[in-house]
Design a protein around this motif. Structure first.
Motif, PDB file in Angstrom:
ATOM      1  N   UNK A  23      23.408  57.184 -35.953  1.00  0.00           N
ATOM      2  CA  UNK A  23      22.650  57.070 -34.713  1.00  0.00           C
ATOM      3  C   UNK A  23      23.171  57.978 -33.610  1.00  0.00           C
ATOM      4  N   UNK A  24      24.361  58.522 -33.823  1.00  0.00           N
ATOM      5  CA  UNK A  24      24.940  59.335 -32.752  1.00  0.00           C
ATOM      6  C   UNK A  24      24.140  60.604 -32.460  1.00  0.00           C
ATOM      7  N   UNK A  25      23.625  61.312 -33.474  1.00  0.00           N
ATOM      8  CA  UNK A  25      22.860  62.526 -33.139  1.00  0.00           C
ATOM      9  C   UNK A  25      21.700  62.251 -32.193  1.00  0.00           C
ATOM     10  N   UNK A  26      20.952  61.186 -32.455  1.00  0.00           N
ATOM     11  CA  UNK A  26      19.806  60.925 -31.596  1.00  0.00           C
ATOM     12  C   UNK A  26      20.262  60.437 -30.230  1.00  0.00           C
ATOM     13  N   UNK A  27      21.384  59.726 -30.208  1.00  0.00           N
ATOM     14  CA  UNK A  27      21.914  59.250 -28.924  1.00  0.00           C
ATOM     15  C   UNK A  27      22.199  60.431 -28.003  1.00  0.00           C
ATOM     16  N   UNK A  28      22.783  61.462 -28.586  1.00  0.00           N
ATOM     17  CA  UNK A  28      23.144  62.617 -27.771  1.00  0.00           C
ATOM     18  C   UNK A  28      21.900  63.283 -27.187  1.00  0.00           C
ATOM     19  N   UNK A  29      20.820  63.282 -27.984  1.00  0.00           N
ATOM     20  CA  UNK A  29      19.602  63.930 -27.491  1.00  0.00           C
ATOM     21  C   UNK A  29      18.969  63.155 -26.339  1.00  0.00           C
ATOM     22  N   UNK A  30      19.179  61.829 -26.338  1.00  0.00           N
ATOM     23  CA  UNK A  30      18.435  60.998 -25.389  1.00  0.00           C
ATOM     24  C   UNK A  30      18.853  61.185 -23.946  1.00  0.00           C
ATOM     25  N   UNK A  31      20.123  61.568 -23.741  1.00  0.00           N
ATOM     26  CA  UNK A  31      20.634  61.532 -22.367  1.00  0.00           C
ATOM     27  C   UNK A  31      20.006  62.583 -21.477  1.00  0.00           C
ATOM     28  N   UNK A  32      19.837  63.771 -22.030  1.00  0.00           N
ATOM     29  CA  UNK A  32      19.424  64.879 -21.167  1.00  0.00           C
ATOM     30  C   UNK A  32      18.094  64.543 -20.506  1.00  0.00           C
ATOM     31  N   UNK A  33      18.091  64.605 -19.192  1.00  0.00           N
ATOM     32  CA  UNK A  33      16.869  64.317 -18.454  1.00  0.00           C
ATOM     33  C   UNK A  33      16.773  62.896 -17.955  1.00  0.00           C
ATOM     34  N   UNK A  34      17.665  62.033 -18.423  1.00  0.00           N
ATOM     35  CA  UNK A  34      17.581  60.667 -17.906  1.00  0.00           C
ATOM     36  C   UNK A  34      18.600  60.489 -16.785  1.00  0.00           C
ATOM     37  N   UNK A  35      18.459  59.397 -16.061  1.00  0.00           N
ATOM     38  CA  UNK A  35      19.344  59.147 -14.933  1.00  0.00           C
ATOM     39  C   UNK A  35      20.713  58.694 -15.408  1.00  0.00           C
ATOM     40  N   UNK A  36      21.721  59.001 -14.585  1.00  0.00           N
ATOM     41  CA  UNK A  36      23.051  58.519 -14.958  1.00  0.00           C
ATOM     42  C   UNK A  36      23.082  56.997 -14.979  1.00  0.00           C
ATOM     43  N   UNK A  37      22.334  56.383 -14.061  1.00  0.00           N
ATOM     44  CA  UNK A  37      22.371  54.924 -14.024  1.00  0.00           C
ATOM     45  C   UNK A  37      21.683  54.322 -15.238  1.00  0.00           C
ATOM     46  N   UNK A  38      20.908  55.122 -15.968  1.00  0.00           N
ATOM     47  CA  UNK A  38      20.317  54.602 -17.202  1.00  0.00           C
ATOM     48  C   UNK A  38      21.187  54.901 -18.416  1.00  0.00           C
ATOM     49  N   UNK A  39      22.211  55.691 -18.231  1.00  0.00           N
ATOM     50  CA  UNK A  39      23.017  56.074 -19.383  1.00  0.00           C
ATOM     51  C   UNK A  39      23.681  54.870 -20.013  1.00  0.00           C
ATOM     52  N   UNK A  40      24.160  53.940 -19.183  1.00  0.00           N
ATOM     53  CA  UNK A  40      24.857  52.781 -19.742  1.00  0.00           C
ATOM     54  C   UNK A  40      23.927  51.907 -20.564  1.00  0.00           C
ATOM     55  N   UNK A  41      22.736  51.533 -20.043  1.00  0.00           N
ATOM     56  CA  UNK A  41      21.834  50.772 -20.904  1.00  0.00           C
ATOM     57  C   UNK A  41      21.486  51.499 -22.195  1.00  0.00           C
ATOM     58  N   UNK A  42      21.342  52.827 -22.113  1.00  0.00           N
ATOM     59  CA  UNK A  42      20.994  53.546 -23.343  1.00  0.00           C
ATOM     60  C   UNK A  42      22.137  53.442 -24.350  1.00  0.00           C
ATOM     61  N   UNK A  43      23.340  53.709 -23.873  1.00  0.00           N
ATOM     62  CA  UNK A  43      24.478  53.638 -24.798  1.00  0.00           C
ATOM     63  C   UNK A  43      24.602  52.240 -25.386  1.00  0.00           C
ATOM     64  N   UNK A  44      24.552  51.257 -24.517  1.00  0.00           N
ATOM     65  CA  UNK A  44      24.789  49.902 -24.996  1.00  0.00           C
ATOM     66  C   UNK A  44      23.624  49.396 -25.847  1.00  0.00           C
ATOM     67  N   UNK A  45      22.429  49.911 -25.609  1.00  0.00           N
ATOM     68  CA  UNK A  45      21.314  49.458 -26.430  1.00  0.00           C
ATOM     69  C   UNK A  45      21.449  49.987 -27.849  1.00  0.00           C
ATOM     70  N   UNK A  46      22.246  51.037 -28.020  1.00  0.00           N
ATOM     71  CA  UNK A  46      22.539  51.495 -29.379  1.00  0.00           C
ATOM     72  C   UNK A  46      23.584  50.599 -30.009  1.00  0.00           C
ATOM     73  N   UNK A  47      24.199  49.792 -29.166  1.00  0.00           N
ATOM     74  CA  UNK A  47      25.251  48.929 -29.649  1.00  0.00           C
ATOM     75  C   UNK A  47      26.247  49.741 -30.465  1.00  0.00           C
ATOM     76  N   UNK A  48      26.785  50.791 -29.898  1.00  0.00           N
ATOM     77  CA  UNK A  48      27.558  51.719 -30.709  1.00  0.00           C
ATOM     78  C   UNK A  48      28.840  51.065 -31.191  1.00  0.00           C
ATOM     79  N   UNK A  49      29.198  51.376 -32.389  1.00  0.00           N
ATOM     80  CA  UNK A  49      30.439  50.848 -32.919  1.00  0.00           C
ATOM     81  C   UNK A  49      31.291  52.031 -33.295  1.00  0.00           C
ATOM     82  N   UNK A  50      32.179  52.409 -32.365  1.00  0.00           N
ATOM     83  CA  UNK A  50      32.936  53.626 -32.597  1.00  0.00           C
ATOM     84  C   UNK A  50      34.053  53.419 -33.594  1.00  0.00           C
ATOM     85  N   UNK A  51      34.536  52.180 -33.661  1.00  0.00           N
ATOM     86  CA  UNK A  51      35.612  51.969 -34.626  1.00  0.00           C
ATOM     87  C   UNK A  51      35.045  52.066 -36.039  1.00  0.00           C
TER      88      UNK A  51
END
Lengths: 123, 361, 159, 616, 278
Positions: free
Chosen positions: B329-357
């Motif tokens: 899911x990381x490739x698409x996550x990276x594409x999503x940010x450009x053009x969106x607000x910084x204040x929306x970045x957190x909901x976007x990241x967390x909505x992916x429920x990323x599991x980095x470990x």
């Protein structure tokens, strides 16, 4: 116990990209990952796919007996999300992966190619 | 014009408990460029699995790949090893495995949704979700003996059986949880301010989801019908009433909704499984050493988890390859940010429920 | 002195653990356990925190981040290491990308055992941390292996 | 006294010519320095004299000025031909024709052509105290990689004389002449560097200002035809019913154009291509101040009419919008220019409201804005020449690298908006005053406009200050000691502002109140010791002092306050050490609406003429 | 005398209000929450921390923020003129934002910019509120308002709503906790302060509570009971809103303030002006 149906495709490093380009159908297939196995002398690399809504099936494109320093083609043109797994593998096996950016996971002070057999077995 | 602000988001940041680093370049809070570094949690588990641990202990290591989906990591490995050893588990063990796996999914999904609410500034909703989530974790604690790292799967079966009291307790708690989750889902679905933060934010279209090979709730929120539970028979999902959940909007909101739908479905499945538990042993005797290779796909809370296992007839495995859902899911996550607000970045990241470990292992 | 102990603010940093501890920390913030009863806040900002709650075995990449965060916290401060892998690495001990626990990086005051520790244990550990914190003074505390070259290496001499 | 008045007009012009011909450093320096005590001293003497003074001039002067007019228009025509600008030429021709009509129509009048009241005397003082230091500054400034120093300083000094003349004329025909002369001066100064951009911008300034000239001439024709007068004092003496509003409407339009109100703001923005002292001189004491001055002259006539309401709307709108536009800018001089436009709007709002307090507000703003803007542009020039910083994003670490410049800029910016400085007092009085007239819809809007405009300006200044005060390692310039001339000018302004602010209550109540009283009557503003009382509200001295101390703490103490025994730590950055870029927002999305706002401003302009001037 | 006492004890009153807020908030989130005196415990703790700063100017601005907020409070209570007091508030914003701008931290700078947008959003409304008071009672003097025989609320219902709408912006409460945005910019302008310097900022924020709720109290006019009731009601309402909304974007806040709150206040003032005339 699961017995998935494994469909093995015969490919070589030279034609893998063209074959995948022709075979991969974005509506039908789902790229899973790329995997490498070190046998101690050579590498085996699998490109692994599945199909949407089809039970217990997997497509594996396997290239065997790859030399350690061979150039591995990148599949980013076929499916753009390939970079994560390719960079990962390049780090882990110290591969000559096309367009791979080193250091995604490994710090400079860590051993190179930690999943190569020689880096952990017997030493 | 001078309006460029570089904002680092992570590795230590209050909104994401895990170390991951995004470096955003913003102009007037609109993100123009993003760099992602996901490698903070790399520990070298794949190497350890083939060098430091015997094959019958590797599941304890793999469970520590990630605390959220520990059960699926251990599960995938054990499914593989069982296949290599030719072990046929009992139906009761399968059902018990399914119950715990689904309970794990419930608590993971609920926490993920709660976390989205939290980073949207909706602290109260987070608290409520965490409160209701306790139902699931309490059941898990009662069944497995621990709240997070269960180590429930064992080669050939599971570690503990369910008693009738357990079943009664599970029934009561799950019914209550179901009621509360429905309430929560309704809330997430209709709340106005949360909707402003989540609807039409970070939208992944159907085509994009396919092109980038997304997995799990993220793919299903975009209408992509893919679920390892549907495509791979690792547990008897067909018998307990599994339904594939999809939404078509593809935004943060839809991802939350898919998770809630799945929680409801998981509760239903668990209720069915608990009440129709087949009789039998929970564990069979296992002999031999794994030899050969196998490919396993299981559905972790975040999506499809893929394992390649190769044994060579010794105590130590030859190769264990882990590909986790966030990884795809990381490739698409990276594409999503450009053009969106910084204040929306957190909901976007967390909505992916990323599991980095998971991702870095 | 006793009034101080009622307001410990927490900085949580996961140095590469499995998230299990982090889940439990989130749960501890929740209504059932509610550590705000003790005045604890998850502050997320080292400059305003008193307790550094570390989880995870410290991967190579997280090492310097942890050092910087520790430096950014003003004294008196307490480090609480949570979970088995902070004790010398736990299940990850001697993996090639792991520093084998927190104690080689920052001085630890309290260890919370368990994998994953129960929330009761977390609260207990935090309270014990607060007790130690009560006895501490404004005296400067240093990183393990403190020195100018270390500071330079982690880029802390800045601005 | 008459001699003094004539001297304050003629002396600077003579001095300017002397500099032009002498082309000698010593002459330029001595003359410009000499102007400071001379002009301010004479201004003070005139101010304290028994005002108003009427001066009758010999007919020959009148003839001379009319000849000068024609000559000027011919020059503009030639400029239009030379620069291939149809607009300039056309407007010059139109003015030519209109001027002929005016001269032909104008009846013989015995009214004095020069009229000096307290307002004029105050403008003399302003020119002396604020304007002359800019000339001194320019003399040093031009040493830094600029050409034609003597010519430049000469024009600047001469321009001050023209300005003095502009505020003392009574004859509107003469006023047209000085109006056009200031246009000429600005054209020369803006085009001073002679490159393409400068020439283009000066052409822009030329045709825009010529529209004002046309408006004055049209107004003159109407005035002479309907009322038979063409002197300010005669106009004011008329009964309100006998006044043709259209004539006043046209005069107001001329004021709006000169005051660079939207949509004619481009010429003032274009003025920044010239050397910085030009901007300083245009923005502070001279040129644009003609606009509120003209409206102040007219304010007793327009008070309470529809024209006044339309003017309130138009200029109030400009007050807000120019402040918003300024937020999108990055160039310090442009930001200052927009803020001038904005504040000119406020001055004209106050003048258009026309009640005693409002007139006082307008004068307060003229004075303080003159001081602060002159100060700011001087410091902008210092930044540009000493540190090569034109854009606010370049201004890193000013606090350590250029502490004095930072101190001055900080103080001047504070003067533009914060309590207890004059500009704030103006804003506050305006709101207080408007609250008393809430039953009129335009006054509710007035409060809203004044409030929001003020807030936007505050935000703008805080933003600029914030950007300038950034402590970033990667600074682009090194510490350079300030030349003595620059230092003198900075300290001069600083001390004046500081002293006036401490004694702001008596200053406003006595000094400004006295000036405002003849125009609109005595305003209910008193000084109780050092506290300021207006109507029912009081600004106590302890509040003034407190605010002043706080602001002094904020802007000056950082140079001296150093915490010694405190650990230093790098800023929190998520534990990472990435290289970071940290500028500020430019609110880029506002520019999307610029066209729409401009067309709205044009509509308002036409409405001023049509509704306010009762052309329908 | 009352006024002097009130000014002197403003930080303490504000601290109590903050303490109550934290308890109420916790209860609304079905938690037990901290003790009532928690803000004062925090205060003591912060005072005992070893001081640490990024640079002197920044640290000093934190202290000036506290002083100027308190001074604004004093101006409000002792100077009697509401309008002037409102303008004094901007000085404290100046200190805070200038300080925040001066450090090389993107969070701090973003916080400062957002703080300024807050200012643009609430300041016009607050001034309109003050003007509305003037319209009802004929004075900017709060003592006159407190002794007016009418209850201003009855004449200014829409203005009151507008004021309630701005309180979350002033006090940084959800949905308008944009400048603080803990999950985005970790406290915004406060982020780089620590120890005693943070304590100054922290306490300064308490004074703002008193400052804001005093404005609310004025809506009761001479009827102190109504005023008190209004304060309690508004306090709970703000808490409820805080607990039932997500954080919005700064553009949405601007739009809300400019296209809803300001027109509301204007409409009220307009009708009042018309009514007063006829």
């Amino acid at each position: 116990m699961i017995n998935p149906e494994l469909i093995m495709h015969e490919v070589t490093l030279g034609n893998i990209k063209d074959i995948l380009m022709g075979w991969y159908d974005v509506d039908k297939h789902h790229y899973i990952t790329i995997n490498a196995i070190d046998s101690g002398e050579t590498l085996t690399i699998d490109w692994i796919f599945s199909e949407y809504e089809v039970k217990n099936i997997m497509h594996i494109f396997r290239v065997e007996n790859i030399e350690y320093k061979s150039n591995i083609p990148s599949m980013m043109d076929v499916y753009p999300c390939a970079w994560v797994s390719e960079w990962d593998l390049a780090d882990m096996f110290d591969l000559n992966m096309e367009n791979a950016h080193r250091g995604m996971f490994l710090e400079p002070e860590a051993p190179t190619g930690p999943l190569l057999k020689e880096s952990y077995s017997g030493k | 014009m001078g309006s460029k602000i570089t904002v680092t988001f992570g590795s230590q940041h209050i909104a994401i408990p895990e170390p991951v680093s995004f470096v955003f370049e913003t102009e007037n809070e609109i993100i123009t460029k993003v760099d992602v570094d996901v490698g903070y949690v790399h520990r070298g588990i794949e190497q350890a699995a083939v060098s430091k641990f015997n094959f019958n202990n590797v599941q304890f290591l793999l469970a520590r790949v990630c605390g959220f989906c520990s059960i699926t990591h251990a599960g995938a490995y054990i499914h593989g090893v069982e296949q290599l050893l030719g072990v046929e588990t009992t139906r009761r063990a399968d059902y018990l495995r399914l119950i715990v796996t689904e309970l794990d999914r419930m608590h993971s999904h609920l926490l993920a949704n709660g976390h989205v609410a939290e980073v949207c500034g909706y602290e109260n909703l987070f608290m409520q979700v965490v409160k209701y989530r306790e139902n699931a974790t309490e059941i898990l604690e009662a069944i497995t003996g621990n709240r997070v790292q269960y180590d429930y799967y064992q080669i050939g079966g599971v570690s503990r059986d369910l008693s009738p009291e357990h079943i009664k307790m599970i029934n009561a708690k799950l019914v209550e949880l179901r009621k509360n989750v429905l309430k929560m889902r309704d809330f997430f679905e209709t709340d106005y301010t949360l909707g402003l933060k989540t609807r039409n934010v970070g939208t992944i279209t159907y085509d994009m989801a396919k092109e980038y090979n997304t997995a799990g709730p993220i793919a299903r929120a975009s209408g992509l019908r893919m679920d390892a539970r549907n495509e791979f028979d690792f547990l008897p999902y067909g018998e307990v009433g599994y339904v594939l959940q999809t939404r078509t909007e593809g935004d943060v909101w839809a991802r939350n909704m898919v998770r809630f739908d799945e929680v409801i479905n998981s509760i239903d499945m668990s209720l069915y499984a608990v009440n129709n538990l087949p009789e039998g042993d929970i564990k069979v005797k296992v002999k031999g050493k794994p030899k050969g290779e196998t490919f396993i796909r299981v559905e972790a809370p975040r999506g499809e988890c893929f394992y390649y296992i190769k044994g060579n007839g010794t105590k130590v495995m030859e190769r264990v390859r882990v590909r986790v859902p966030t990884y795809s899911n990381i490739p698409v996550l990276r594409e999503l940010f450009v053009g969106s607000l910084y204040s929306d970045a957190q909901p976007i990241v967390l909505s992916f429920d990323p599991c980095l470990s998971c991702t870095a292992r | 002195m006793s009034m101080r102990s009622k307001s410990p603010w927490i900085l949580h940093y996961n140095t590469g653990g499995c998230n299990g501890c982090d889940i439990e920390i989130l749960a501890a913030l929740g209504p059932k356990y509610d550590i705000e009863r003790f005045g604890m806040l998850n502050r997320g900002n080292p400059k305003q925190s008193d307790i550094l709650l570390v989880t995870g075995p410290v991967t190579l990449k997280c090492k310097n981040v942890l050092r910087r965060l520790y430096l950014e916290m003003p004294e008196p401060k307490v480090v609480v290491a949570m979970g088995a892998c902070t004790h010398g690495g736990g299940v990850f001990r001697h993996l090639y990308h792991v520093e084998n626990g927190v104690n080689g990086i920052v001085p630890v005051d309290v260890w919370i055992p368990g994998c994953t520790p129960r929330i009761e244990a977390i609260i207990d550990g935090l309270i014990e941390g607060v007790e130690i914190w009560k006895g501490k003074t404004k005296e400067k505390e240093y990183l393990v292996g403190h020195g100018d070259d270390l500071l330079k290496k982690i880029g802390a001499i800045d601005d | 006294m008459e001699t003094l008045i004539v001297l304050s007009i003629v002396l600077p012009i003579l001095a300017g010519f002397m500099m032009l011909f002498a082309k000698n450093d010593a002459v330029t320096y001595i003359l410009s320095c000499l102007m400071l005590p001379l002009l301010s001293g004479m201004g003070f003497m005139i101010y304290t004299a028994d005002l108003p003074i009427y001066i009758n001039t010999p007919d020959i002067v009148n003839t001379f000025i009319i000849m000068f007019d024609f000559g000027l228009l011919a020059y503009f025509l030639w400029l239009g031909y030379q620069r291939k600008s149809l607009l300039v030429g056309l407007l010059a021709v139109v003015q030519f024709i209109l001027l002929i009509i005016v001269v032909y129509m104008a009846p013989v009048s015995g009214t004095a052509n020069i009229y000096v009241d307290k307002l004029t005397a105050m403008m003399y003082l302003l020119v002396g105290i604020v304007g002359v230091p800019i000339a001194i500054f320019a003399a040093k400034y031009m040493d830094y990689a600029e050409e034609d120093k003597h010519k430049f300083v000469g024009i600047v000094v001469g321009f001050l004389g023209v300005m003095n003349f502009a505020v003392s004329v009574n004859n509107i025909e003469w006023f047209f002449a000085v109006f056009e002369t200031t246009t000429l001066a600005s054209v020369i100064l803006i085009g001073f560097r002679g490159d393409k951009e400068a020439v283009d911008n000066s052409t822009l300034a030329l045709w825009m200002n010529q529209i004002g000239g046309v408006a004055i001439l049209l107004s003159l024709i109407l005035m002479i035809k309907d009322m038979g007068v063409y002197h300010f004092t005669d106009l004011l003496a008329l009964d309100k019913e006998n006044i043709t509003m259209a004539a006043i409407g046209f005069l107001s339009i001329a004021a709006l154009v000169k005051g660079a109100q939207l949509p004619f703001h481009k010429w003032l923005l274009g003025a920044m291509v010239a050397p910085t002292p030009v901007s300083a001189i245009l923005h502070s004491a001279t040129m644009v101040k003609i606009a509120p001055f003209l409206l102040l002259r007219l304010s007793p006539i327009i008070e309470g009419t529809l024209l006044s309401k339309m003017l309130i709307l138009t200029t109030g709108f400009v007050f807000v919008v120019a402040a918003i536009f300024a937020l999108t800018q990055d160039n310090l001089k442009k930001i200052l220019a927009y803020s001038t436009i904005s504040l000119l709007g406020l001055m004209m709002v106050a003048a258009a409201v026309g009640t005693p307090t409002a007139v006082a507000v307008s004068i307060v703003l003229i004075v303080f804005h003159g001081f602060a803007k002159g100060f700011l542009f001087v410091e902008a020039g210092v930044l540009e020449k000493l540190y090569n910083a034109k854009y606010i994003k370049d201004m890193n670490m000013l606090l350590t690298k250029a502490p004095l410049t930072m101190l001055f800029i900080f103080f001047a910016f504070l003067n533009m908006t914060f309590i207890p400085f004059g500009t704030f007092i103006g804003k506050w009085l305006m709101i207080e005053e408007a609250s008393g007239f809430l039953s009129s819809g335009s006054f509710v809007l007035l409060i809203l406009l004044v409030t929001t405009g003020g807030v936007f300006l505050s935000v703008l200044y805080i933003k600029v200050l914030g950007v300038a005060i950034k402590h970033h390692r990667f600074s682009t310039f090194d510490f350079t000691p300030m030349p003595k001339t620059f230092l003198f000018v900075g300290v001069w302004y600083y001390m004046w502002l500081l002293v006036i602010t401490i004694f702001i209550a008596p200053f406003i109540a006595n000094f400004i109140g006295e000036i405002a009283a003849p125009i609109a009557g005595k305003a209910p503003i008193y000084a109780d010791g050092l506290s300021l009382v207006i109507g029912k509200s009081t600004l106590y001295f302890w509040q003034i002092a407190g605010a002043l101390v706080l602001l002094l703490l904020i802007h000056a103490a950082p140079l001296f306050v150093k915490f010694k025994k405190v650990d230093k730590m790098h800023p929190y950055n998520c534990g990472e050490i990435y290289t970071r870029q940290a500028e500020s927002y430019d609110f880029d999305f506002i520019t999307k609406y610029e066209k729409r706002i401009n067309s709205f401003a044009i509509t308002l302009f036409l409405l001023v003429l049509i509704l306010g001037g009762q052309l329908l | 005398m009352m006024a002097i006492l009130f000014t002197l004890f403003a930080p303490i009153i504000g601290g109590f209000m903050y303490g109550i807020e934290r308890v109420v908030k916790a209860r609304m989130q079905s938690r037990i929450g901290p003790p009532l005196l928690q803000p004062f415990y925090d205060f003591v703790k912060l005072m005992e921390k070893r001081p640490m700063m990024v640079h002197s100017f920044h640290a000093f601005m934190g202290i000036v923020f506290f002083i100027s907020t308190w001074f604004a409070m004093a101006v409000l209570m002792l100077g009697n003129d509401l309008l002037i007091a409102v303008f004094f508030h901007i000085i404290s914003i100046l200190a805070l934002t200038i300080g925040a701008f001066s450090v090389r931290s993107s969070y701090s700078i973003m916080g400062a910019m957002r703080e300024l947008i807050h200012l643009v959003s609430y300041e016009p409304v607050i001034i309109l509120v003050v003007v509305a008071f003037y319209l009802v009672t004929g004075s900017f003097d709060y003592r006159m308002i407190l002794s007016a025989d009418t209850i201003p609320l009855l004449k200014l219902p829409l203005v009151f709503i507008a004021l309630v709408g701005t309180i979350p912006m002033l006090l940084h409460k959800s949905p308008f906790d944009i400048a603080e945005a803990h999950q985005e910019i970790i406290g915004g302008p406060d982020i780089e302060y620590s120890g005693p310097f943070y304590e100054a900022v922290y306490t300064g924020r308490w004074i703002e509570y008193v400052y804001v709720f005093f404005l609310v109290f004025l809506f009761g006019g001479s009827n102190y009971f109504v005023g008190g009731l209004l304060v309690v009601f508004t306090f709970l309402l703000i808490m409820a809103i805080d607990n039932s909304t997500a954080r919005l974007d700064y553009r949405k806040m601007l739009k809300f303030a400019w296209f809803i709150l300001i027109p509301l206040a204007i409409v009220n003032i307009f009708f009042l002006a018309l009514g007063g005339n006829s």
